[in-house]
Design a protein around this motif. Structure first.
Motif, PDB file in Angstrom:
ATOM      1  N   HIS B 227       4.012  22.313  40.516  1.00 21.75           N
ATOM      2  CA  HIS B 227       2.702  22.308  40.328  1.00 21.75           C
ATOM      3  C   HIS B 227       1.850  23.209  41.187  1.00 21.75           C
ATOM      4  CE1 HIS B 227       2.963  18.974  37.654  1.00 21.75           C
ATOM      5  NE2 HIS B 227       4.012  18.658  38.578  1.00 21.75           N
ATOM      6  N   THR B 228       0.711  23.742  40.735  1.00 16.53           N
ATOM      7  CA  THR B 228      -0.072  24.500  41.805  1.00 16.53           C
ATOM      8  C   THR B 228      -1.560  23.803  41.932  1.00 16.53           C
ATOM      9  OG1 THR B 228      -0.769  26.011  39.849  1.00 16.53           O
ATOM     10  CG2 THR B 228       0.908  26.707  41.329  1.00 16.53           C
ATOM     11  N   LEU B 229      -2.224  23.809  42.964  1.00 17.56           N
ATOM     12  CA  LEU B 229      -3.209  23.143  43.405  1.00 17.56           C
ATOM     13  C   LEU B 229      -4.116  24.171  43.957  1.00 17.56           C
ATOM     14  CD1 LEU B 229      -4.961  20.349  43.489  1.00 17.56           C
ATOM     15  CD2 LEU B 229      -4.134  20.029  45.748  1.00 17.56           C
ATOM     16  N   VAL B 230      -5.293  24.556  43.385  1.00 19.26           N
ATOM     17  CA  VAL B 230      -6.148  25.494  43.719  1.00 19.26           C
ATOM     18  C   VAL B 230      -7.305  24.666  44.651  1.00 19.26           C
ATOM     19  CG1 VAL B 230      -8.079  27.118  43.127  1.00 19.26           C
ATOM     20  CG2 VAL B 230      -5.979  26.658  41.663  1.00 19.26           C
ATOM     21  N   LEU B 231      -7.362  25.040  45.618  1.00 23.47           N
ATOM     22  CA  LEU B 231      -8.321  24.369  46.838  1.00 23.47           C
ATOM     23  C   LEU B 231      -9.783  25.165  46.682  1.00 23.47           C
ATOM     24  CD1 LEU B 231      -5.959  24.412  49.936  1.00 23.47           C
ATOM     25  CD2 LEU B 231      -6.085  22.733  48.133  1.00 23.47           C
ATOM     26  N   PRO B 232     -10.586  24.329  46.663  1.00 19.75           N
ATOM     27  CA  PRO B 232     -12.116  24.840  46.608  1.00 19.75           C
ATOM     28  C   PRO B 232     -12.182  25.791  47.742  1.00 19.75           C
ATOM     29  CG  PRO B 232     -11.889  22.238  46.325  1.00 19.75           C
ATOM     30  CD  PRO B 232     -10.498  22.871  46.541  1.00 19.75           C
ATOM     31  N   ASN B 233     -13.333  26.599  47.493  1.00 21.02           N
ATOM     32  CA  ASN B 233     -13.573  27.315  48.547  1.00 21.02           C
ATOM     33  C   ASN B 233     -14.403  26.713  49.444  1.00 21.02           C
ATOM     34  OD1 ASN B 233     -12.494  29.994  47.682  1.00 21.02           O
ATOM     35  ND2 ASN B 233     -13.684  30.108  45.922  1.00 21.02           N
ATOM     36  N   THR B 234     -15.178  25.728  49.103  1.00 23.97           N
ATOM     37  CA  THR B 234     -16.009  24.821  50.044  1.00 23.97           C
ATOM     38  C   THR B 234     -15.550  23.977  50.992  1.00 23.97           C
ATOM     39  OG1 THR B 234     -16.095  23.497  48.283  1.00 23.97           O
ATOM     40  CG2 THR B 234     -18.044  25.137  48.109  1.00 23.97           C
ATOM     41  N   LEU B 235     -13.925  23.881  50.942  1.00 24.83           N
ATOM     42  CA  LEU B 235     -13.534  22.849  51.855  1.00 24.83           C
ATOM     43  C   LEU B 235     -13.806  23.125  53.283  1.00 24.83           C
ATOM     44  CD1 LEU B 235     -10.017  22.366  50.688  1.00 24.83           C
ATOM     45  CD2 LEU B 235     -11.770  20.559  50.529  1.00 24.83           C
ATOM     46  N   THR B 236     -14.194  22.359  54.040  1.00 29.21           N
ATOM     47  CA  THR B 236     -14.402  22.582  55.524  1.00 29.21           C
ATOM     48  C   THR B 236     -13.358  22.188  56.197  1.00 29.21           C
ATOM     49  OG1 THR B 236     -15.011  20.137  55.461  1.00 29.21           O
ATOM     50  CG2 THR B 236     -16.799  21.636  55.299  1.00 29.21           C
ATOM     51  N   ALA B 237     -13.168  22.819  57.403  1.00 33.01           N
ATOM     52  CA  ALA B 237     -11.755  22.718  58.163  1.00 33.01           C
ATOM     53  C   ALA B 237     -11.470  21.101  58.571  1.00 33.01           C
ATOM     54  CB  ALA B 237     -11.954  23.478  59.310  1.00 33.01           C
ATOM     55  N   GLY B 238     -10.262  20.907  58.566  1.00 26.45           N
ATOM     56  CA  GLY B 238     -10.001  19.633  59.012  1.00 26.45           C
ATOM     57  C   GLY B 238      -8.782  18.995  58.406  1.00 26.45           C
ATOM     58  N   ASP B 239      -8.369  17.787  58.568  1.00 28.35           N
ATOM     59  CA  ASP B 239      -7.168  17.000  58.138  1.00 28.35           C
ATOM     60  C   ASP B 239      -7.635  16.684  56.668  1.00 28.35           C
ATOM     61  OD1 ASP B 239      -5.689  17.910  60.260  1.00 28.35           O
ATOM     62  OD2 ASP B 239      -6.277  16.232  61.500  1.00 28.35           O
ATOM     63  N   TYR B 240      -6.827  16.750  55.819  1.00 30.39           N
ATOM     64  CA  TYR B 240      -6.739  16.036  54.574  1.00 30.39           C
ATOM     65  C   TYR B 240      -5.404  15.287  54.082  1.00 30.39           C
ATOM     66  CZ  TYR B 240     -11.050  19.038  53.924  1.00 30.39           C
ATOM     67  OH  TYR B 240     -12.175  19.446  53.983  1.00 30.39           O
ATOM     68  N   ARG B 241      -5.538  14.565  53.203  1.00 33.80           N
ATOM     69  CA  ARG B 241      -4.247  13.755  52.694  1.00 33.80           C
ATOM     70  C   ARG B 241      -3.904  14.603  51.359  1.00 33.80           C
ATOM     71  NH1 ARG B 241      -1.875  11.832  56.762  1.00 33.80           N
ATOM     72  NH2 ARG B 241      -0.691  10.733  55.026  1.00 33.80           N
ATOM     73  N   LEU B 242      -2.585  14.671  51.127  1.00 33.25           N
ATOM     74  CA  LEU B 242      -2.259  15.027  49.863  1.00 33.25           C
ATOM     75  C   LEU B 242      -1.255  13.894  49.109  1.00 33.25           C
ATOM     76  CD1 LEU B 242      -1.670  17.831  48.060  1.00 33.25           C
ATOM     77  CD2 LEU B 242       0.483  17.811  48.844  1.00 33.25           C
ATOM     78  N   SER B 243      -1.600  13.516  48.061  1.00 27.21           N
ATOM     79  CA  SER B 243      -1.426  12.234  47.347  1.00 27.21           C
ATOM     80  C   SER B 243      -0.636  12.757  46.023  1.00 27.21           C
ATOM     81  CB  SER B 243      -2.198  11.212  46.957  1.00 27.21           C
ATOM     82  OG  SER B 243      -2.689  10.643  48.468  1.00 27.21           O
ATOM     83  N   VAL B 244       0.422  12.287  45.867  1.00 24.36           N
ATOM     84  CA  VAL B 244       1.373  12.373  44.593  1.00 24.36           C
ATOM     85  C   VAL B 244       1.691  11.315  43.943  1.00 24.36           C
ATOM     86  CG1 VAL B 244       3.144  13.689  43.697  1.00 24.36           C
ATOM     87  CG2 VAL B 244       1.832  14.823  45.505  1.00 24.36           C
ATOM     88  N   GLY B 245       1.793  11.235  42.678  1.00 21.95           N
ATOM     89  CA  GLY B 245       2.318  10.112  41.932  1.00 21.95           C
ATOM     90  C   GLY B 245       2.356  10.401  40.621  1.00 21.95           C
ATOM     91  N   LEU B 246       2.709   9.248  39.759  1.00 27.04           N
ATOM     92  CA  LEU B 246       2.856   9.416  38.267  1.00 27.04           C
ATOM     93  C   LEU B 246       1.832   8.499  37.801  1.00 27.04           C
ATOM     94  CD1 LEU B 246       6.601   9.884  38.090  1.00 27.04           C
ATOM     95  CD2 LEU B 246       4.852  11.423  37.000  1.00 27.04           C
ATOM     96  N   TYR B 247       1.240   8.590  36.678  1.00 29.39           N
ATOM     97  CA  TYR B 247       0.470   7.487  35.862  1.00 29.39           C
ATOM     98  C   TYR B 247       0.768   7.588  34.279  1.00 29.39           C
ATOM     99  CZ  TYR B 247      -3.015  10.981  34.685  1.00 29.39           C
ATOM    100  OH  TYR B 247      -3.603  12.249  34.289  1.00 29.39           O
ATOM    101  N   ASP B 248       0.659   6.451  33.694  1.00 25.08           N
ATOM    102  CA  ASP B 248       0.694   6.549  32.222  1.00 25.08           C
ATOM    103  C   ASP B 248      -0.743   7.111  31.568  1.00 25.08           C
ATOM    104  OD1 ASP B 248       0.732   5.783  29.652  1.00 25.08           O
ATOM    105  OD2 ASP B 248       1.514   3.750  29.628  1.00 25.08           O
ATOM    106  N   PRO B 249      -0.510   8.093  31.015  1.00 22.28           N
ATOM    107  CA  PRO B 249      -1.612   8.789  30.422  1.00 22.28           C
ATOM    108  C   PRO B 249      -2.586   7.826  29.486  1.00 22.28           C
ATOM    109  CG  PRO B 249       0.202  10.097  29.414  1.00 22.28           C
ATOM    110  CD  PRO B 249       0.454   8.995  30.455  1.00 22.28           C
ATOM    111  N   GLY B 250      -1.904   7.116  28.791  1.00 17.28           N
ATOM    112  CA  GLY B 250      -2.310   6.230  27.851  1.00 17.28           C
ATOM    113  C   GLY B 250      -3.196   5.045  28.410  1.00 17.28           C
ATOM    114  N   SER B 251      -2.747   4.496  29.400  1.00 23.02           N
ATOM    115  CA  SER B 251      -3.458   3.340  29.927  1.00 23.02           C
ATOM    116  C   SER B 251      -4.164   3.851  31.357  1.00 23.02           C
ATOM    117  CB  SER B 251      -2.490   2.125  30.488  1.00 23.02           C
ATOM    118  OG  SER B 251      -1.697   2.582  31.290  1.00 23.02           O
ATOM    119  N   GLY B 252      -3.611   4.923  32.032  1.00 20.03           N
ATOM    120  CA  GLY B 252      -4.259   5.311  33.215  1.00 20.03           C
ATOM    121  C   GLY B 252      -3.554   4.618  34.412  1.00 20.03           C
ATOM    122  N   ALA B 253      -2.615   3.722  34.024  1.00 20.49           N
ATOM    123  CA  ALA B 253      -2.023   2.890  35.079  1.00 20.49           C
ATOM    124  C   ALA B 253      -1.071   3.859  35.879  1.00 20.49           C
ATOM    125  CB  ALA B 253      -1.491   1.652  34.523  1.00 20.49           C
ATOM    126  N   ARG B 254      -1.168   3.716  37.289  1.00 14.51           N
ATOM    127  CA  ARG B 254      -0.185   4.348  38.003  1.00 14.51           C
ATOM    128  C   ARG B 254       1.194   3.635  38.264  1.00 14.51           C
ATOM    129  NH1 ARG B 254      -3.508   6.881  43.272  1.00 14.51           N
ATOM    130  NH2 ARG B 254      -4.904   8.028  42.320  1.00 14.51           N
TER     131      ARG B 254
END
Lengths: 193, 269
Positions: B227-254
């Motif tokens: 997967h590719t994630l395009v980071l916004p140009n407006t991000l400010t410097a600092g620490d962020y969290r990267l979260s990855v998971g799966l969900y059911d697209p029908g119900s939205g439940a993770r």
């Protein structure tokens, strides 16, 4: 959020990293589609590189309103595979001939050792698909592997939708005869109106 | 439908290639005809076998290490991004190149002038900001094993970089494996959150861009999913969290505990 669209925009505006990301994202899927269509990894790799180079160089021709980027790439890849088949006249064996030979995909220039290795490492399904005619192979791979709709298959292969449907059905029936020959017998003659 | 459907009709039905009216007639017939039901199930079993066969052969096929963007790059420089207005584009790029050269000359002259006019002994600030240490191609690998109810595991992952600049592109490759046949087709989410938990960038997509739906994963089969994630140009410097998971697209439940991968990412200008 559509990252592919963002990558395309950035690539069009000159961001090299976006081009690389687009390439990396599609490298394996395009290779695999070409491999399925051509049955040869080296040829598939060349064709995949050609297709990706064409797409990146002519990104301005991609129309988001007409298809997804993957579908556009698949159209290019199928076209490039056809070119390769024409240019090198890749041998392909009709399923009838294959079945008459006892179900072994014979190399026209047989190398017993290479053939033994290939048969060991390839499934019955793979051999049966490679024995299909190119139009049927395209149809079955685009449907079963790439999971395209019939409309998309028609657009990719340049045929009417009913033809795409017929090709998928014919390919399925030929594969069924090859991988499960008893299935037809089980259906019985009276099944057919 | 008084007669049994033909084999062609059954195959078309199994491929969702029938017109609505005929499909409805077929639905009615199948409801009342065990033999045609059995025939349809045979077709579906063969469909599955074809799909599994393709996944076994094509899904495990990889291009050689020589097939890279770097190998392709020379072919992109000569006729890059030719559009129907190619001639106009070439003129633009030619003009842009000239402007860039002039701009670079101005920057160099300004820097020289600044260096000469600066009082001796003063600190020497960096005149041109250094590019951020974005390490595209650097690989960080970690193994985790988080199971959900369906025994789905994210075995490991690769990140293109752990420190990126605003506007950069993060490529994350996930390596999945299932211990059971999955009944649903799930969607991968990749979220970039700030320290307050606000969503700053996201990417949601089925595994391997839809070419490897989870329902088709075979037990024990390694699944590579980029997967590719395009980071916004407006991000400010600092620490962020990267979260990855799966969900059911029908119900939205993770699935599972919600987040299968949670790690820090540094944004540095």
């Amino acid at each position: 959020m559509c990252d592919i669209s963002a990558l395309i925009q950035r690539w069009q505006s000159g961001d090299e990293r976006a081009g690389e990301a687009l390439y990396n994202h599609h490298r394996e899927p395009i290779f695999r589609l070409a491999y399925g269509l051509l049955g040869d990894a080296a040829d598939a790799e060349e064709v995949a590189q050609d297709a990706l180079a064409y797409a990146l160089n002519r990104i301005g021709q991609y129309d988001t309103a007409r298809s997804s980027f993957s579908t556009w790439l698949h159209t290019i890849t199928v076209s490039r595979c056809r070119d390769r088949q024409r240019r090198r006249r890749l041998p392909w064996l009709s399923l009838t001939a294959w079945l008459q030979q006892g179900g072994d995909a014979r190399d026209p220039a047989p190398n017993p050792e290479a053939q033994a290795i290939r048969l060991e490492t390839r499934s019955l399904v793979w051999n049966a698909i490679q024995a299909l005619s190119p139009p049927l192979r395209e149809a079955i791979l685009l449907r079963y592997w790439a999971e395209h709709t019939f409309q998309e298959i028609a657009a990719i292969t340049g045929c009417p939708v009913p033809t795409a449907q017929s090709r998928v059905r014919l390919a399925f029936q030929k594969l069924r005869a090859a991988i499960a020959p008893t299935a037809l017998e089980d259906l019985g003659e009276e099944q057919v109106r | 439908m008084s007669n049994h459907p033909s084999d062609t009709e059954l195959v078309n039905y199994a491929h969702h290639a029938l017109a609505d009216a005929l499909r409805e007639t077929m639905d009615d017939h199948l409801t009342a005809c065990p033999r045609c039901q059995a025939a349809l199930m045979d077709h579906q079993a063969i469909q599955q076998r074809i799909q599994h066969g393709l996944q076994a052969d094509l899904g495990t096929a990889h291009p050689s290490p020589q097939m890279t963007f770097a190998a392709l790059a020379p072919r992109l420089k000569r006729s890059r991004r030719v559009t129907p207005r190619g001639e106009q584009s070439r003129r633009f790029f030619s003009g842009a190149t000239m402007l860039a050269t002039l701009a670079a000359l101005v920057v160099v002259l300004a820097a020289l002038f600044g260096a000469i006019s600066r009082p001796s002994g003063s600190a020497s600030p960096a005149m041109i900001p250094q590019p951020p240490s974005v390490a595209m191609g650097a690989v960080l690998t970690a193994s985790i094993a988080v199971a959900d109810n369906e025994q789905l595991r994210l075995m490991s992952y690769d990140l293109s970089a752990a420190q990126l600049a605003p506007g950069a592109i993060l490529t994350i490759t996930l390596y999945w494996q299932t211990q059971r046949n999955l009944v649903g087709d799930y969607t991968v989410f990749i979220h970039l959150l700030d320290t307050a938990g606000r969503l700053m960038a996201s990417h949601d997509a089925p595994p391997a861009e839809g070419t490897r739906p989870t329902r088709g994963w075979r037990i024990g089969e390694p699944i590579t999913d980029s997967h590719t994630l395009v980071l916004p140009n407006t991000l400010t410097a600092g620490d962020y969290r990267l979260s990855v998971g799966l969900y059911d697209p029908g119900s939205g439940a993770r699935l599972g505990d919600g987040v299968l991968l949670d790690r820090s990412i540094t944004i540095a200008p």
